[in-house]
Design an enzyme around this catalytic site. Sequence first.
Site, PDB file in Angstrom:
ATOM      1  N   CYS A 134      50.140  40.769  42.529  1.00 21.99           N
ATOM      2  CA  CYS A 134      49.242  40.732  41.378  1.00 21.99           C
ATOM      3  C   CYS A 134      48.218  39.616  41.533  1.00 21.99           C
ATOM      4  CB  CYS A 134      50.037  40.543  40.088  1.00 21.99           C
ATOM      5  SG  CYS A 134      49.008  40.523  38.604  1.00 21.99           S
ATOM      6  N   CYS A 137      47.381  37.818  38.287  1.00 26.89           N
ATOM      7  CA  CYS A 137      48.414  36.869  37.860  1.00 26.89           C
ATOM      8  C   CYS A 137      48.367  35.572  38.663  1.00 26.89           C
ATOM      9  CB  CYS A 137      49.805  37.484  38.035  1.00 26.89           C
ATOM     10  SG  CYS A 137      50.016  39.124  37.325  1.00 26.89           S
ATOM     11  N   ASP A 138      48.219  35.704  39.973  1.00 24.50           N
ATOM     12  CA  ASP A 138      48.441  34.558  40.857  1.00 24.50           C
ATOM     13  C   ASP A 138      47.211  34.059  41.616  1.00 24.50           C
ATOM     14  OD1 ASP A 138      51.142  34.678  40.148  1.00 24.50           O
ATOM     15  OD2 ASP A 138      51.582  36.124  41.739  1.00 24.50           O
TER      16      ASP A 138
END
Length: 312
Positions: A134, A137-138
Site C-alpha cells: 500500500c 499507507c506507507d
Amino acid sequence: MEISKCLIIGAGPAGYTAAIYASRANLSPILFEGTQPGGQLTITTDIENFPGHPDGITGPALMADIRKQALRFGADIKSGTVTAVDFSKRPFEVTVNGADTYYAHTVIIATGASARYLGLADEQKYMGLGVSACATCDGFFYRKRTVAVVGGGDSACEEALYLSNIAKKVYLIVRKPALRASKVMQERVLNKENIEVLFNCNTVGLFGEEVVEGAKLVENKGTANERILDIAIDGFFLAIGHNPNTEVFKDYITLDKDGYIVLQGNTSATNVEGVFAAGDVADPRYRQAISAAGMGCRAALDAEAYLRDNDL
C-alpha cells in the site's frame, strides 16, 4: 435456537467499527475474527493518516484499541473462521470452523481483501521492513529515497506516480515488454522524470541486513539475453492486485468480475436483504483503514434500520 440480531464476519477496521456501532444500538453483535484478527493493518508498521493519532500509531496498536472499544460496549468477539453460510434461510445460518452453527437476523460481511504477493520468501522476511502492498499507507516513510513498484496495470502506475511525488526515484518493475495500463496512465508514467520502467524483469529476491536494501531481478528470463540485475532500493511496493475474501459467500451474494461484493445504491446493502458489507471486501478503489471504518459504521446503521423496519 438462539438467534443473534447482528453477526459480523471479519475483524479489521470495518468489522470492529461495525461492532462498536451495533453494540451501542443494543444489537448485541457477535463478531468472528477469522484467521487474521485486526486485518491487514496488523502487518503494517506506523500509521500516520488515521485521524486522532497526531504522532502516529502502529497498525497492531490501532487495531487493539478499536477492538477494546468494541468490547467496552458489549460486543461478543469470538475467535473462529466462518467456513459456510446459508443466506437462503431466515434467520441466516452461519457455520464456524466447519462445525458450530450460529443464527442471525442480519449479517455484516467485513472479511477484507488480501494483497497478492509474488510468493518470495523475502516478502515475508522484510514485511514492514521495506515491503508494502500500500503506497498510500506507507509511501510517506520513503520521502526522498529510492523505491520499486511491481506491476504493469493501472494500479501499479497509480502507485508509481503517487510515490514519484514523495520518493527521489521510483523503479517500475514490469515482467512483460509493455505496460497493460490505460494509455493515459502509460503516458504519465513514461513522461515522469524520476520513474524508470524496467520491462521484461522478474523479481527473484530481496536483500539487506535488517531492512530492504535492494532487489535482485532477472531480465529477459528464459532467453539468450537473460541477465541478473541488482537494483539498490529502500522500499519494495507490490501492486499486482488484491483478492477480496468472498469465496464463502459467492453462492448467495452478487460479486463483480473481480470478486468484490456489489452494494445496492448508496448503502451497504447486498442483493440479499438483511446482509450488508463493509470495508475492502466491497471497496476495490480506496482500500484505506479510515474509509473501511466509515463503511463499518454505515453497515451497522443499515442493519439497525433493517431490524427496526422488520420488527426483529
